[in-house]
Enzyme design. Structure first.
Site, mmCIF file in Angstrom:
data_model
loop_
_atom_site.group_PDB
_atom_site.id
_atom_site.type_symbol
_atom_site.label_atom_id
_atom_site.label_comp_id
_atom_site.label_asym_id
_atom_site.label_seq_id
_atom_site.Cartn_x
_atom_site.Cartn_y
_atom_site.Cartn_z
ATOM 1 N N CYS A 139 0.844 -1.209 0.000
ATOM 2 C CA CYS A 139 0.000 0.000 0.000
ATOM 3 C C CYS A 139 0.873 1.250 0.000
ATOM 4 O O CYS A 139 1.395 1.661 1.037
ATOM 5 C CB CYS A 139 -0.923 -0.004 1.215
ATOM 6 S SG CYS A 139 -1.989 1.450 1.289
ATOM 7 N N CYS A 142 -0.435 4.110 2.125
ATOM 8 C CA CYS A 142 -0.195 3.926 3.570
ATOM 9 C C CYS A 142 1.269 4.171 3.918
ATOM 10 O O CYS A 142 1.581 4.821 4.914
ATOM 11 C CB CYS A 142 -0.525 2.496 4.008
ATOM 12 S SG CYS A 142 -2.028 1.816 3.339
ATOM 13 N N ASP A 143 2.171 3.630 3.130
ATOM 14 C CA ASP A 143 3.565 3.548 3.558
ATOM 15 C C ASP A 143 4.554 4.374 2.729
ATOM 16 O O ASP A 143 5.724 4.476 3.103
ATOM 17 C CB ASP A 143 4.022 2.073 3.532
ATOM 18 C CG ASP A 143 3.207 1.227 4.507
ATOM 19 O OD1 ASP A 143 2.814 1.767 5.555
ATOM 20 O OD2 ASP A 143 2.951 0.049 4.222
#
Ligand code: NDP
Length: 316
Positions: A139, A142-143
Site C-alpha cells: 500500500c 499507507c507507507d
C-alpha cells in the site's frame, strides 16, 4: 446437532469496517456479536505506522489502532469472539451462519466486513521483510511517506500499480516499475501518466528473483529480464507490490452478488445493502477503489445504520 444462537446483528470480520459497525450497532442496542476472522484486526495489523487516520496527530501503529477500536467496541458490550464463519445460508428469511467453534447462528441482520487480502509474489525474501516491517508493502498510500527522498520499486502493471507508482513518484527520488509482460494491463490514461513521469523507470518483461536486504530492511532487488535472461541488481529501500487484491468473500458466493473478481456488489449504490435483505457490506470486501481504513470505517458506520433501520422495520 450444533447449538443454535439467535442474534439481532452478526458482524463478520474485525478490521476498521467491522469495529466501526460494532460501535454503532452496540450503541443502538443491537447487541452485536462479532467473529474476528482469520486475521484479527485485519490488514492494518500488517502496517507499521498509520499517519493518515484523522484523530491521531502523532500517528499510531496499525496493531495499536486495532486494539483501541476493539476496546471501543467492547466498551459498549460488543461480543467479540475469536474464530471465523465457515459457512452461510442466506436462502431463507433467517440468515444462517456456522462458526468454527461449532455454533449455528441465526441472525436478523448481518454485516459482512471480511475485507480483502493483498496479493504478494510469495518469494521468501519478500515475506521475510514484510514480516519484519522492513521495506515491503502492498500500500503506497499507507507507507510511501516513509520512503520520501529515497528510491523505491513497485511490481505490477494494473491501474493500482500505475496509481501507486505515480503517488510514489511525488515522494521518492526514483521509482522503478517492474512489469512482467511487454505491456501494461492498466487503462491507457493511467499507463500514459506513468510513462510521462520522468522519475519513473519502467522495466518491461521483468520479474523479481529476490528482494535484497541487510537483515533489517530492504536494500534492493535482484531482477531478471524474462526475454533476454539478463539478471541484475537494482537499489531501493522500499519494495511495493501492487499485483491485485483478493476480496475475502468466497463463503458468500452462492447467495451474494459478486463482481467478476469477487468484490460484493451493492444492491443500491450509496447504501450498504447487498442483494439479500438484511445482509449489509462494509469495507474492502466491496471496495476495490479506495481501500483505506477511514473509508472502511465510514462504510462500517453506514452498514450499522442500515442494519438498525432494517431491524426497526422488521419489528414495527
Ligand atoms: P489488476 O488485476 O488489474 O492488475 C494486476 C497486475 O499485477 C497485472 O498487471 C498483473 O500482470 C500483475 N501481476 C499479477 N501477478 C503478478 C506477479 N506474480 N508478478 C508480477 N506481476 C503480477 O489489479 P489492480 O489492483 O491493479 O486493479 C484491480 C481493479 O481495480 C481493476 O479493475 C482496476 O481497473 C481497478 N482500479 C481502478 C483504479 C482507478 O480507476 N482509479 C485504481 C485502482 C484499481 P499481467 O498484466 O501480466 O497479468
Amino acid at each position: 446437532m450444533s447449538e443454535i444462537e439467535n442474534v439481532d446483528c452478526l458482524i463478520i470480520g474485525s478490521g476498521p469496517a467491522g469495529y466501526t459497525a460494532a460501535i454503532y450497532a452496540a450503541r443502538a442496542d443491537m447487541k452485536p456479536i462479532m467473529y474476528e476472522g482469520l486475521q484479527p484486526g485485519g490488514q492494518l495489523t500488517t502496517t507499521n505506522e498509520v499517519e493518515n487516520f484523522p484523530g491521531y496527530p502523532n500517528g499510531i501503529t496499525g496493531p495499536a489502532m486495532m486494539i483501541e477500536l476493539k476496546e471501543q467496541a467492547q466498551r459498549f458490550d460488543t461480543d467479540v469472539r475469536p474464530g471465523f464463519i465457515t459457512k452461510v445460508d442466506f436462502s431463507g428469511a433467517v440468515h444462517k451462519c456456522w462458526s468454527d467453534d461449532g455454533k449455528e447462528i441465526h441472525a436478523k441482520t448481518i454485516i459482512i466486513a471480511t475485507g480483502a487480502s493483498a496479493k504478494y509474489l510469495g518469494l521468501p525474501s519478500e515475506q521475510k521483510y514484510l514480516e519484519l516491517g522492513g521495506g515491503v508493502s502492498a500500500c503506497a498510500v499507507c507507507d510511501g511517506f516513509f520512503y520520501r527522498g529515497q528510491e523505491t520499486i513497485i511490481v505490477g502493471a494494473g491501474d493500482s500499480a500505475c496509481e501507486e507508482a505515480h503517488y510514489l513518484s511525488k515522494l521518492c527520488t526514483k521509482v522503478t516499475m517492474l512489469v512482467r509482460r511487454d505491456e501494461f494491463r492498466a487503462s491507457k490514461i493511467m499507463a500514459d501518466r506513468v510513462k510521462n513521469t520522468p522519475n519513473i523507470e519502467i522495466l518491461f518483461n521483468t520479474e523479481t528473483e529476490e528482494v535484497l536486504g541487510d537483515g533489517q530492511g530492504v536494500t534492493g532487488a535482484r531482477i531478471k529480464n524474462n526475454v533476454t535472461g539478463e539478471v541484475k541488481e537494482i537499489p531501493a529501500t522500499g519494495f511495493f507490490v501492487a499485483i491485485g487484491h483478493k476480496p475475502n468473500t468466497d463463503i458468500f458466493k452462492d447467495y451474494i452478488k459478486l463482481d467478476e473478481v469477487g468484490y460484493i456488489q451493492y444492491e443500491q449504490p450509496g447504501t450498504s445493502k447487498t442483494n439479500v435483505p438484511g445482509v449489509f457490506v462494509a469495507g474492502d470486501a466491496a471496495d476495490k477503489t479506495y481501500r483505506q481504513a477511514i473509508t472502511a470505517a465510514g462504510t462500517g458506520c453506514m452498514a450499522a445504520l442500515d442494519a438498525e433501520r432494517y431491524l426497526s422495520a422488521l419489528e414495527h
